[in-house]
Design a protein around this motif. Structure first.
Motif, PDB file in Angstrom:
ATOM      1  N   ALA A  28       3.594  15.711 -46.767  1.00 17.36           N
ATOM      2  CA  ALA A  28       3.641  16.072 -45.346  1.00 17.36           C
ATOM      3  C   ALA A  28       3.108  17.474 -45.094  1.00 17.36           C
ATOM      4  N   GLY A  29       3.136  18.306 -46.135  1.00 19.28           N
ATOM      5  CA  GLY A  29       2.685  19.684 -45.950  1.00 19.28           C
ATOM      6  C   GLY A  29       3.824  20.626 -45.617  1.00 19.28           C
ATOM      7  N   ARG A  74       1.674   7.882 -32.493  1.00 18.18           N
ATOM      8  CA  ARG A  74       0.594   8.749 -32.960  1.00 18.18           C
ATOM      9  C   ARG A  74      -0.486   7.987 -33.705  1.00 18.18           C
ATOM     10  N   GLN A 134       6.251  20.720 -36.210  1.00 23.79           N
ATOM     11  CA  GLN A 134       5.101  21.158 -37.002  1.00 23.79           C
ATOM     12  C   GLN A 134       4.172  19.979 -37.291  1.00 23.79           C
ATOM     13  N   ILE A 135       4.785  18.851 -37.694  1.00 21.02           N
ATOM     14  CA  ILE A 135       3.988  17.663 -37.994  1.00 21.02           C
ATOM     15  C   ILE A 135       3.379  17.096 -36.718  1.00 21.02           C
ATOM     16  N   ASP A 136       4.123  17.189 -35.612  1.00 22.04           N
ATOM     17  CA  ASP A 136       3.619  16.674 -34.341  1.00 22.04           C
ATOM     18  C   ASP A 136       2.439  17.479 -33.812  1.00 22.04           C
ATOM     19  N   GLY A 137       2.190  18.631 -34.426  1.00 22.17           N
ATOM     20  CA  GLY A 137       0.988  19.379 -34.050  1.00 22.17           C
ATOM     21  C   GLY A 137       1.245  20.647 -33.268  1.00 22.17           C
ATOM     22  N   MET A 191       6.084  11.493 -39.656  1.00 21.45           N
ATOM     23  CA  MET A 191       7.232  11.465 -40.568  1.00 21.45           C
ATOM     24  C   MET A 191       8.497  11.096 -39.808  1.00 21.45           C
ATOM     25  N   PRO A 218       0.351  20.833 -41.820  1.00 22.28           N
ATOM     26  CA  PRO A 218       0.920  19.513 -41.560  1.00 22.28           C
ATOM     27  C   PRO A 218       0.293  18.835 -40.343  1.00 22.28           C
ATOM     28  N   LYS A 219       0.056  19.619 -39.297  1.00 26.70           N
ATOM     29  CA  LYS A 219      -0.426  19.017 -38.053  1.00 26.70           C
ATOM     30  C   LYS A 219      -1.847  18.474 -38.186  1.00 26.70           C
ATOM     31  N   ILE A 260      -0.539  12.633 -40.277  1.00 28.06           N
ATOM     32  CA  ILE A 260       0.580  11.879 -40.825  1.00 28.06           C
ATOM     33  C   ILE A 260       1.701  11.879 -39.789  1.00 28.06           C
TER      34      ILE A 260
END
Lengths: 359, 279
Positions: free
Chosen positions: A50-51, A150, B178-181, A79, A72-73, A77
């Motif tokens: 995921a980073g 997403r 963070q993952i969502d951007g 999560m 990550p962004k 991916i």
């Protein structure tokens, strides 16, 4: 193409190494479960994909692109977290649309995607609610919805069912499998529950102390565990183990307590070697002849019955279909087909192959 | 139950009722008894007193300058020291010092630092080629001085609460963002700030209740001066009562301030509850 390649990945915190060179290749569309006891490194590996966690050494590539230094962004991916990690101040709709809003997608398009995901997950009536007004199962579905909208290259799941009660867990598990069959998105799923891994995954990666013990389809792992760890970890109730030293012609074991135990007919151990014999509870049959064991406890579950017995000083679990008249204190005789007898080298823990013609 | 109630009545209710009684009476300075009932006369006298209104204005100015400054600085510093770095614990400990220094001592120390002739602050300003400033003698600067001292004293308190609040936020929510951007600013604006809002509101109310009672630092640093420039309401009431011996009028002022504070606090509490309910 959502391929994930993990090449010789290591992780240390300071001088303390927690992952010692893990390599796994996940083809597009595959559902892979990372399974192992707590502290085995499965969550760390997922977080590295995921980073969220730095990679100390080695490479992780998604869709052929090495992502070691990609934020990550930018990894495309999605999560799902163990505690769902929903944004508490946002409604279900806002939670699901947040990532799309950040991408600058037009409102109408966001709404359309949220609606589609809500329909798949049966969340339409909950879109205006805040997370605190949802049950555990609903929160879990919102977390999945947030991932689905997403349309990512890879789904990452970090023990997503562990906060649900047993009944709901089984239900959501099957929903998850349907979802994967429908979307076909590459999925990496972390769990400590081997049943979850067995039922969901196309392939399972069994991890222990920061190393991969075995990779393979669920039933391969079940039928041919590569070592003692996998043999003990996969399967419920767990496999029975008997340690001893093979006699000269390999047809019996000398046990630590001085007694001898013949192997089931047809099974053969390498002569003189220290071996561990493994037999799954459902492969032990109550027979006319064979190992004499004393019954300690009978546990009926309706469709099957588990018998806990004692062979000398070795505890054994036997699982039989249906019901039984056997009572605690009875002496029963146990036998097993040679093809279901597993042999492992006691010192290395490795499986000893091809000792049985019928295997 | 009953001992606690009695204790509360004695130490809390009795002084308030005593104040209320003398605010509607003439106080006999010989017996300290409320003699003659005079109705609203004391209140009328207060309302017609320009210096009372000036003190309210001074207090208002001080609150409007000091509270936002302390909140922004307190949460800002907490945000910066929340990151994991060596020596964080030491810095946190140092931050508590201003709070444990007695306010009168703090006022005195700052008075020395800011002395126009031999104060350290003007000496340091001299290095940058700046003219010495009359920190305590210039009316607008004196208010700034009061705000600076009070901020020095109370920002660490806000920082302490804010640090605890930041540490209690769920980590995975930030990872999800963070993952969502979301970038740094977006996470701060869309996640951290909304999640902290109820705590910011609660801290504001605590600070507001403390700041309304501002007295000691003003007494020690400026004693309300120059002129009336920093004569905050509590200092004014104190002077009217114990220097001018106008106890009845001071009691009326105290009652007015009590009611005013309660009303405003009530409004803030309702507001902060609304904020909490949004989550």
């Amino acid at each position: 193409m959502g391929t994930v390649e993990i090449r010789n990945v290591r992780k240390s915190y300071g001088s303390h190494a927690v992952m010692h060179g893990v390599s796994v290749t996940i083809p597009d569309g595959e559902f892979v479960a990372l399974v192992g006891p707590s502290g085995c490194g499965k969550s760390t590996l997922l977080r590295m994909i995921a980073g969220l966690e730095d990679i100390t050494d080695g490479e992780i590539a998604i869709e052929g692109r090495v992502v070691n230094d990609v934020a990550p962004k930018d990894r495309d991916i999605a999560m799902v977290f163990q505690n769902y990690a929903l944004y508490p101040h946002m409604s279900v709709r806002e939670n699901m649309g947040f990532a799309l809003k950040l991408r600058g997608m037009p409102k109408a398009q966001i709404e359309e995607r949220v609606q589609v995901a809500a329909q798949i997950l049966n969340l339409q009536s909950l879109l205006e609610r805040k997370p605190r007004a949802l049950s555990g199962g609903q929160r879990q579905r919102v977390a999945m919805g947030r991932a689905i909208v997403r349309d990512p290259t890879v789904f990452l799941f970090d023990e997503p069912l562990s906060n649900l009660d047993a009944k709901l867990r089984v239900q959501v598990r099957s929903e998850l499998k349907q979802l994967h069959q429908r979307l076909g998105t590459t999925t990496v799923y972390v769990t400590h529950d081997q049943i979850e891994a067995m039922t969901l995954a196309d392939r399972i990666v069994v991890m222990n102390s920061g190393q991969v013990e075995q990779i393979g389809p669920p039933l391969d792992l079940y039928d041919r565990p590569a070592n003692l760890f996998v043999a003990a970890f996969i399967g419920s109730p767990p496999m029975n183990f008997i340690e001893g030293q093979a006699n000269a012609d390999g047809t019996g074991l000398h046990l630590a307590n001085g007694t001898s135990l013949p192997l089931p007919t047809g099974a053969k151990a390498p002569s003189g070697r220290a071996v561990t014999l493994g037999i799954r509870p459902e492969h032990l049959d109550v027979a006319q002849t064979g190992w004499p064991a004393t019954v300690l406890v009978i546990e009926p579950t309706g469709s099957e019955t588990q018998i806990n017995a004692q062979l000398g000083d070795i505890p054994l679990r036997i699982l039989i279909r249906g019901r039984t008249d056997i009572r605690p204190g009875d002496t029963i005789h146990l036998d097993a087909p040679a093809k279901h007898v597993h042999l492992f080298d006691t010192h290395t823990g490795r499986r000893i192959e091809s000792q049985f013609p019928g295997d | 139950m009953s001992p606690a109630t009695i204790l509360l009545l004695v130490v809390l209710a009795y002084p308030i009722f005593y104040t209320l009684r003398i605010s509607f009476a003439e106080l006999n300075l010989g017996t300290f008894e409320a003699d003659t009932w005079v109705g609203w006369d004391n209140y009328l006298a207060v309302v017609e007193n320009d210096r009372f209104w000036n003190s309210l204005k001074v207090t208002g100015t001080y609150l409007i300058l000091a509270l936002p400054l302390q909140m922004v600085l307190g949460f800002g510093i907490a945000f910066l020291i929340n990151a994991n770095w060596k020596g964080r614990g030491v810095v946190r400990a140092l931050f508590i010092i201003p709070m444990v220094v007695a306010p009168v001592v703090a006022g005195g120390v700052w008075r020395m630092l800011l002395d126009p002739l031999w104060g350290l602050v003007n000496y340091l300003l001299g290095f940058f080629g700046l003219e010495p400033l009359d920190w305590l003698g210039n009316p607008s600067l004196a208010m700034m001085t009061l705000v600076i001292i009070d901020t020095w004293r109370w920002t660490p308190f806000v920082t302490l609460i804010a640090t605890a609040a930041l540490l209690s936020l769920p980590r995975d929510v930030f990872e999800a963002a963070q993952i969502d951007g979301a970038n740094w600013w977006r996470i701060f604006w869309s996640i951290t700030l909304p999640l902290l809002l109820p705590i910011i509101a609660a801290t504001f109310i605590v600070r507001w209740l403390g700041a309304v009672k501002m007295f000691d630092i003003a007494l020690a640093a400026t004693n309300g001066g120059p002129g009336q420039a920093t004569n905050v309401i509590n200092l004014f009431i104190y002077e009217e009562a114990f220097r001018s011996l106008k106890f009845a009028e001071s009691a009326a002022m105290a009652m007015i301030i009590l009611v005013l504070t309660m009303v405003l606090t009530g409004i803030f509490l309702v507001g902060s509850r609304k904020l909490e309910e949004r989550q």
